[in-house]
Design a protein around this motif. Structure first.
Motif, PDB file in Angstrom:
ATOM      1  N   GLY A 159     -21.820 134.622  27.367  1.00  0.00           N
ATOM      2  CA  GLY A 159     -23.072 133.934  27.069  1.00  0.00           C
ATOM      3  C   GLY A 159     -22.952 132.430  27.215  1.00  0.00           C
ATOM      4  O   GLY A 159     -23.861 131.765  27.748  1.00  0.00           O
ATOM      5  N   GLU A 179     -28.805 131.035  25.064  1.00  0.00           N
ATOM      6  CA  GLU A 179     -27.594 131.742  25.469  1.00  0.00           C
ATOM      7  C   GLU A 179     -26.346 131.107  24.851  1.00  0.00           C
ATOM      8  O   GLU A 179     -25.392 131.806  24.511  1.00  0.00           O
ATOM      9  N   LEU A 229     -26.218 132.387  21.409  1.00  0.00           N
ATOM     10  CA  LEU A 229     -25.766 133.781  21.434  1.00  0.00           C
ATOM     11  C   LEU A 229     -24.263 133.876  21.659  1.00  0.00           C
ATOM     12  O   LEU A 229     -23.578 134.707  21.053  1.00  0.00           O
ATOM     13  N   ALA A 263     -22.497 133.023  18.467  1.00  0.00           N
ATOM     14  CA  ALA A 263     -22.573 134.149  17.525  1.00  0.00           C
ATOM     15  C   ALA A 263     -21.615 135.262  17.915  1.00  0.00           C
ATOM     16  O   ALA A 263     -20.973 135.889  17.058  1.00  0.00           O
ATOM     17  N   GLU A 264     -21.493 135.496  19.216  1.00  0.00           N
ATOM     18  CA  GLU A 264     -20.551 136.518  19.687  1.00  0.00           C
ATOM     19  C   GLU A 264     -19.114 136.130  19.373  1.00  0.00           C
ATOM     20  O   GLU A 264     -18.297 136.963  18.967  1.00  0.00           O
ATOM     21  N   TYR A 306     -24.218 139.801  13.301  1.00  0.00           N
ATOM     22  CA  TYR A 306     -24.236 139.347  14.696  1.00  0.00           C
ATOM     23  C   TYR A 306     -25.545 139.719  15.386  1.00  0.00           C
ATOM     24  O   TYR A 306     -26.204 138.876  16.019  1.00  0.00           O
ATOM     25  N   TYR A 307     -25.953 140.980  15.246  1.00  0.00           N
ATOM     26  CA  TYR A 307     -27.190 141.398  15.910  1.00  0.00           C
ATOM     27  C   TYR A 307     -28.421 140.747  15.273  1.00  0.00           C
ATOM     28  O   TYR A 307     -29.419 140.491  15.967  1.00  0.00           O
ATOM     29  N   GLN A 346     -28.454 137.695  14.070  1.00  0.00           N
ATOM     30  CA  GLN A 346     -28.487 136.356  14.660  1.00  0.00           C
ATOM     31  C   GLN A 346     -29.033 136.396  16.084  1.00  0.00           C
ATOM     32  O   GLN A 346     -29.838 135.543  16.469  1.00  0.00           O
ATOM     33  N   CYS A 347     -28.612 137.391  16.854  1.00  0.00           N
ATOM     34  CA  CYS A 347     -29.115 137.520  18.223  1.00  0.00           C
ATOM     35  C   CYS A 347     -30.628 137.736  18.225  1.00  0.00           C
ATOM     36  O   CYS A 347     -31.356 137.159  19.044  1.00  0.00           O
ATOM     37  N   TYR A 348     -31.106 138.552  17.299  1.00  0.00           N
ATOM     38  CA  TYR A 348     -32.553 138.803  17.222  1.00  0.00           C
ATOM     39  C   TYR A 348     -33.310 137.516  16.901  1.00  0.00           C
ATOM     40  O   TYR A 348     -34.344 137.219  17.519  1.00  0.00           O
ATOM     41  N   HIS A 377     -32.352 134.405  17.417  1.00  0.00           N
ATOM     42  CA  HIS A 377     -32.278 133.467  18.548  1.00  0.00           C
ATOM     43  C   HIS A 377     -33.247 133.870  19.655  1.00  0.00           C
ATOM     44  O   HIS A 377     -33.948 133.009  20.231  1.00  0.00           O
ATOM     45  N   MET A 378     -33.308 135.146  19.968  1.00  0.00           N
ATOM     46  CA  MET A 378     -34.202 135.587  21.035  1.00  0.00           C
ATOM     47  C   MET A 378     -35.659 135.493  20.608  1.00  0.00           C
ATOM     48  O   MET A 378     -36.551 135.222  21.434  1.00  0.00           O
TER      49      MET A 378
END
Length: 421
Positions: free
Chosen positions: A91, A122, A125, A128-129, A289-290, A292-294, A296-297
């Motif tokens: 990312g 990105e 993301l 976060a990853e 993690y997921y 945070q991804c949600y 951010h998106m």
């Protein structure tokens, strides 16, 4: 270097003897001391725990690092006891390329602005990853590795010792059995003809007829052979005593080693409890993690929804195919009302809400998918799962609709809605 040739030869002899004994047991040619059923169940559970832990560990490593070359590199650094160098996530690398493309293509153009916004998302993301991989490695992978490289190696070592103690015990049993058989044979050999006959008659009553026919001749005596037979009998008697003493020692060592191994195998239950706790921590880190991804998106989607010029290349209204079922094209099939002067995409002109009226052909209901904060007074703030009335107007950007909730009215992004039939 202290090199003891005698000890080496002795160890090699013991190893060869055990190998022969183990092979004979496999072919059923030698007796084998069996372990109790509970002990066998503990061994089976330990083996199953070890096998599944290895599989889970390997697959989790693949999940966290799909690149096999990178996994091999990390393994080598770990074995060399060196720190693994920091590696850019996919990312973060994508964000770097997008930022460079926006800089070269023009950061002020609609495409450049969108590239910048997506690059920032990105990058977040990727960060976060990186945090997720670090947390999962410490809280989940490390305990699994510690079990395989620590506790399991100790269990395997004690099991090998128990196997050797069992082989020694079975060898002592076989040695005692042979010694007793030889002692009985030597005892029968030095009793003399008449005593031998009585001894045989006592052991085998059916041999009485033969005893009468073989009356001993006391004139034919052999003192020398008798003395030799008596000496052999005494020698075998000593050998039996020695074999019994060795058997008692071997039995004691086997019982002690079996108890040590049993305690280690029962400790597998504690290992399961520890792995259960680590599994909960892994799930929590993955959930974080997921989430945070949600977020951010979702933020990125809101930002892109406020740049309609990025998606529309002309100010003329478009007419997407009626067969499309996407939210954007569905908005084009909404009932259309009269055109309103000054209506345009968000940020270009203020919407005259007083002049906006529902189309004569009717309106539609829509369910809100996500929360949405209005950027200005022309937009309508939304709450997830609420129902609103929506319709389209000529000249509107296809990514937006007019939404009404009670006496409130404003523009809403199509991507946040699920149009109901």
């Amino acid at each position: 270097m202290d090199f003891n040739m005698k000890k080496l030869a002795s160890d090699a002899g013991i190893f060869f003897t055990r190998a022969v004994q183990f092979t004979e047991e496999k072919f059923g040619q030698a007796e084998k001391t069996e372990l109790d059923a509970n002990f066998e169940n503990l061994l089976a559970r330990a083996d199953s725990t070890k096998n599944w832990t290895e599989k889970i560990l390997r697959q989790t490593e693949v999940l966290l690092q799909p690149n096999p070359s990178a996994r091999v590199e990390e393994f080598l650094y770990e074995k060399l006891d060196r720190k693994v160098p920091s590696r850019v996530t996919n990312g973060e690398l994508l964000a770097q390329y997008m930022a460079e493309a926006a800089s070269e293509l023009g950061p002020t153009t609609p495409y450049g602005k969108t590239l910048v916004k997506v690059a920032e998302a990105e990058k977040r993301l990727g960060a976060a990853e990186r945090d997720f991989i670090h947390t999962a490695s410490i809280n989940f992978l490390t305990p699994l590795r510690n079990f395989l490289e620590g506790d399991w190696k100790t269990i395997s070592k004690e099991r090998r010792l128990l196997q050797n103690r069992r082989l020694d015990l079975d060898a002592c049993k076989a040695r005692l059995k042979k010694a007793k058989a030889a002692e009985a044979k030597a005892t029968c050999g030095h009793l003399g003809p008449w005593s031998l006959g009585l001894h045989c008659l006592w052991q085998e009553p059916w041999a009485g007829s033969q005893l009468i026919q073989t009356v001993p001749d006391f004139q034919e005596t052999r003192p020398r052979n008798y003395i030799l037979s008596a000496s052999a009998s005494a020698l075998w008697n000593d050998e039996v005593d020695k074999a019994e003493q060795e058997l008692r020692v071997a039995q004691t060592e086997f019982d002690r080693q079996a108890e040590v191994t049993r305690l280690l195998l029962e400790g597998i239950s504690s290992t399961h409890v520890n792995h259960l706790r680590c599994l909960h921590e892994f799930v929590e880190s993955q959930t974080t993690y997921y989430a945070q991804c949600y977020r951010h998106m979702l933020d990125l989607q809101k930002q892109l929804g406020r740049f309609p010029g990025t998606f529309v290349g002309t100010t003329e209204p478009t007419s997407p195919p009626l067969s499309s079922t996407s939210p954007t094209t569905t908005a084009a099939t909404m009932p259309v009302g009269p055109s309103v002067a000054g209506l345009g995409p968000p940020g270009e002109a203020a919407l005259c809400l007083e002049e906006v009226a529902p189309p004569a052909s009717g309106t539609r209901k829509a369910r809100v998918l996500y929360d949405y904060e209005a950027a200005d007074s022309s937009e309508l703030a939304l709450l997830a799962d609420e129902l609103i009335t929506v319709y389209s107007l000529p000249g509107m950007d296809p990514d937006w609709l007019i939404g009404e909730r009670g006496n409130k009215k404003g523009k809403v992004p199509v991507t946040y809605l699920e149009l109901l039939s």
